[in-house]
Design an enzyme around this catalytic site. Structure first.
Site, PDB file in Angstrom:
ATOM      1  CE  LYS A   1       2.105  -0.141   5.124  1.00 22.03           C
ATOM      2  NZ  LYS A   1       2.049  -0.258   4.233  1.00 22.03           N
TER       3      LYS A   1
ATOM      4  NE  ARG B   1       2.559  -8.725   9.454  1.00 21.53           N
ATOM      5  CZ  ARG B   1       2.615  -7.797   9.263  1.00 21.53           C
ATOM      6  NH1 ARG B   1       3.476  -6.774  10.027  1.00 21.53           N
ATOM      7  NH2 ARG B   1       1.523  -7.380   8.344  1.00 21.53           N
TER       8      ARG B   1
ATOM      9  CD  GLU C   1      -2.958   1.110   2.694  1.00 21.62           C
ATOM     10  OE1 GLU C   1      -3.152   0.148   3.164  1.00 21.62           O
ATOM     11  OE2 GLU C   1      -3.791   2.450   2.895  1.00 21.62           O
TER      12      GLU C   1
HETATM   13  P1  ATP Z   1       1.307  -1.988   8.147  1.00 22.13           P
HETATM   14  O1  ATP Z   1       0.559  -3.516   8.655  1.00 22.13           O
HETATM   15  O2  ATP Z   1       2.369  -1.220   8.901  1.00 22.13           O
HETATM   16  O3  ATP Z   1       0.370  -1.138   7.584  1.00 22.13           O
HETATM   17  P2  ATP Z   1       1.007  -3.700   6.033  1.00 22.13           P
HETATM   18  O4  ATP Z   1       1.942  -5.159   5.886  1.00 22.13           O
HETATM   19  O5  ATP Z   1      -0.208  -3.395   5.707  1.00 22.13           O
HETATM   20  O6  ATP Z   1       1.961  -2.814   6.782  1.00 22.13           O
HETATM   21  P3  ATP Z   1       1.882  -3.621   3.246  1.00 22.13           P
HETATM   22  O7  ATP Z   1       2.445  -2.076   2.624  1.00 22.13           O
HETATM   23  O8  ATP Z   1      -0.056  -3.583   2.732  1.00 22.13           O
HETATM   24  O9  ATP Z   1       2.287  -3.104   4.846  1.00 22.13           O
HETATM   25  O10 ATP Z   1       2.464  -4.337   2.880  1.00 22.13           O
HETATM   26  C1  ATP Z   1       2.781  -4.972   1.869  1.00 22.13           C
HETATM   27  C2  ATP Z   1       3.095  -6.404   2.066  1.00 22.13           C
HETATM   28  O11 ATP Z   1       3.884  -7.125   2.426  1.00 22.13           O
HETATM   29  C3  ATP Z   1       1.969  -7.610   2.367  1.00 22.13           C
HETATM   30  O12 ATP Z   1       2.044  -8.461   1.233  1.00 22.13           O
HETATM   31  C4  ATP Z   1       2.532  -8.071   3.309  1.00 22.13           C
HETATM   32  O13 ATP Z   1       1.948  -8.883   3.941  1.00 22.13           O
HETATM   33  C5  ATP Z   1       3.856  -7.685   3.356  1.00 22.13           C
HETATM   34  N1  ATP Z   1       4.752  -7.403   4.902  1.00 22.13           N
HETATM   35  C6  ATP Z   1       4.097  -6.582   5.141  1.00 22.13           C
HETATM   36  N2  ATP Z   1       4.491  -6.740   7.044  1.00 22.13           N
HETATM   37  C7  ATP Z   1       5.226  -7.598   6.414  1.00 22.13           C
HETATM   38  C8  ATP Z   1       6.864  -8.212   7.362  1.00 22.13           C
HETATM   39  N3  ATP Z   1       6.712  -7.641   9.238  1.00 22.13           N
HETATM   40  N4  ATP Z   1       7.039  -9.733   7.086  1.00 22.13           N
HETATM   41  C9  ATP Z   1       6.886 -10.250   5.768  1.00 22.13           C
HETATM   42  N5  ATP Z   1       6.225  -9.726   5.518  1.00 22.13           N
HETATM   43  C10 ATP Z   1       5.503  -8.390   5.658  1.00 22.13           C
HETATM   44 MG    MG Z   2      -1.522  -3.938   4.052  1.00 20.75          MG
END
Ligand code: ATP
Ligand code: MG
Length: 564
Positions: free
Chosen positions: A279, A269, A43
């Site tokens: 984030k 994760r 995102e």
């Molecule tokens: P936040 O929860 O902080 O907003 P997010 O997971 O929603 O982070 P995205 O931009 O949606 O952030 O993440 C893009 C991809 O990266 C998704 O498929 C997510 O599952 C993966 N991802 C995010 N954080 C992690 C992590 N700590 N370990 C592994 N994969 C991750």
């Molecule tokens: Mg997300």
């Protein structure tokens, strides 16, 4: 989880197998799919961090390994929080990590028309309705884990009425929050995600790509499963918190009878000690000026790590070592540092840099004389060659390399004692010069001309070897020493993460004395400062004000943990 691997080089082709690769291999073997298509779906509401690197290496890695492809898809369904700055940084970071989406860059917003059509189709099938309950009421009606939800009084609106209302939502006739489009699934489902989730909401915000074309935006689950389907994704790999969303992911594809049905697969994760990865929290650090920006070298962002001097190879190696599993765990930060150190050891040029200088005058060395010593650039890599290092009557050594009253077993310089200067001569300390306050300001030493090259004809032993820099030739520089941003291993557990910041996370040293060869080092250049650690020329470094960041120290705490 595999956490060993200290012996293999970071570039060694070791291909770990994991349960996701097993699924992919099975699907290719059975003919369910002829090639694998994955996607990385960030995102664009923040910069990528090391957790994303795990997802990127997994998705792009699987595609590369099985000859498929991986799409970069921006999940841009929430215009309020998203921005092109993030789109640009995400692309830069994925490329920097070493991955390429080729022509397959997509935006969920590319599919807004199609998603709208799917929503209309759900209404026509009697599977979606416009609900006028307020957000609070919807929450209230949803029930609890032990109590089923209650149907909304608007749940049984006719198809015609729903079509009309949804169209009026689209046209902007209603205020934000006035109504949503919901699916009609099962208000009594033990899985909350199936209690009539919303699929469209009103947001009167300009979108960074579609501008003001839309004032209704699809919800994540709906947009995500259908975007995957539209792109022909075979395996939709996501993190564990989406496990409970999988029935919903599948439901959309089933009821819409889509031509293909990607398989959602969840993995754990990445969590790292001393690090926050949400984030929301990272944005707060940036907004409140606790760090200098998204690329502050203390941030767990890829841009921060890049600025700090981490290599993409070391981050990929780290992701390979931690592996992929179904169990959430927190990885020790020292493992990441171990990977960085191992890679930098192989590739960085050695130089001498005095961070806290103490002047040494070599009284028996001719005034005005300069000689050059040949110094090897990297003992790990003979092909890296040698360089010339100037030596003269006045040099700097590290304040720490001298003690007026040495403790027992002190192997550095002290009055009357002799040490070796790396690549140069033996020196003996004859006199200690102090200022009015009693602080040591200068040492007066004598050198042994016969010790050139590191030993003497009489085979005399010296206490130790110090690095040094010739005073008239030295490059003055600022050096920034970084430590963890947080003082506790689990900052996310604190009520307010600002209370557990590490006050010593950045130490700025001015007036450091570096080998003259470092003048003009371009930002991003990496070095090992002998006996100190790995350093990298800062992105903001200039010829008139050189700045170096400490990437990581030399001491490998991971190796110690791993041996236990
Ligand atoms: P936040 O929860 O902080 O907003 P997010 O997971 O929603 O982070 P995205 O931009 O949606 O952030 O993440 C893009 C991809 O990266 C998704 O498929 C997510 O599952 C993966 N991802 C995010 N954080 C992690 C992590 N700590 N370990 C592994 N994969 C991750
Ligand atoms: Mg997300």
């Amino acid at each position: 989880m595999s956490t060993s691997g200290t012996s293999s080089s970071p570039t060694a082709p070791s291909v770990p197998t994991d349960f996701i690769r097993e699924i992919v291999e099975g699907d290719l073997a059975s003919g369910k799919h002829h090639s694998v298509v994955t996607r990385f779906p960030p995102e664009p509401n923040g910069y990528l961090h090391i957790g994303h690197a795990k997802s990127i290496t997994l998705n792009f890695g699987i595609a590369a390994q099985y000859g498929g492809r991986c799409h970069l898809r921006f999940d841009d369904t929430n215009p309020a929080k998203e921005d092109v700055e993030y789109v640009d940084s995400i692309q830069e970071d994925v490329r920097w990590l070493g991955f390429d989406w080729g022509e397959h860059r997509y935006f969920a917003s590319d599919y807004f028309d199609q998603l709208h059509q799917f929503a209309v189709q759900l209404i026509k099938s009697g599977l979606a309705y416009v609900d006028d309950l307020s957000p609070e009421q919807i929450r209230e009606f949803r029930g609890t884990p032990t109590e089923p939800g209650r149907p909304s009084p608007f749940r049984d609106r006719s198809v015609a009425e729903n079509l009309d209302l949804f169209e009026r939502m689209r046209k902007g006739e209603f205020d934000e929050g006035a109504c949503v489009l919901r699916t009609k699934i099962d208000m009594a489902s033990p899985n909350f995600n199936l209690r009539d989730p919303a699929i469209y909401r009103i947001k009167k915000a300009s979108h960074h790509r579609t501008g003001d074309k839309w004032c209704i935006y699809p919800m994540y689950d709906f947009a995500h499963s259908l975007s995957d389907m539209i792109e022909g994704i075979t395996h939709s790999i996501c993190t564990l918190e989406f496990e409970d969303h999988r029935p919903l992911y599948d439901w959309y594809l089933d009821v819409l009878k889509t031509p293909s049905h990607p398989q959602q697969v969840e993995f754990a994760r990445l969590g790292l000690t001393y690090t926050v990865m949400s984030k929301r929290l990272l944005l707060q650090l940036v907004r409140e000026g606790i760090v200098s920006g998204w690329d502050d070298p203390r941030m767990p962002t890829l841009s921060g790590m890049r600025r700090r001097g981490y290599t993409p190879q070391s981050i990929r190696r780290f992701c390979e070592l931690i592996g992929v599993s179904k169990a959430n765990s927190v990885v020790d930060f020292s493992l990441l540092e171990h990977c960085v150190r191992e890679d930098l050891n192989a590739r960085s040029q050695r130089v001498m840099a005095v961070l806290r200088p103490l002047k040494v005058v070599i009284t028996n060395y001719p005034e005005g004389q300069v000689e050059e010593f040949e110094a090897e650039n990297n003992p790990e890599d003979p092909a890296a060659g040698t360089r010339k290092v100037p030596f003269s009557r006045e040099i700097f050594i590290e304040q720490d390399d001298f003690a007026e009253n040495p403790p027992p077993k002190y192997f550095r310089l002290s009055p009357g004692k002799e040490i070796r200067l790396k690549h140069a001569y033996y020196i003996r300390c004859d006199e200690v010069v102090k200022d009015a306050a009693g602080r040591v300001t200068e040492l007066r030493c004598s050198y042994d001309p016969q010790s050139r090259g590191g030993s003497t004809p009489d085979g005399r032993k010296v206490l130790g070897t110090s690095h040094w820099v010739s005073a008239p030739h030295a490059l003055d520089a600022e050096v920034r020493l970084y430590d963890h941003l947080f003082g506790v291993p689990d900052p996310g557990a604190a009520d307010d993460f600002k209370t557990v910041l590490n006050p010593g996370s950045l130490e700025v040293l001015d007036g450091c004395k570096l080998e003259p060869g470092l003048a003009g080092a371009v930002p991003g250049s990496r070095f090992q400062f002998l006996r100190q650690g790995y350093f990298c020329t800062d992105a903001g470094s200039t010829g008139s004000h050189p700045v170096f960041n400490r990437t990581v120290g030399l001491k490998d705490t991971w190796a110690k943990i791993a041996r236990k």
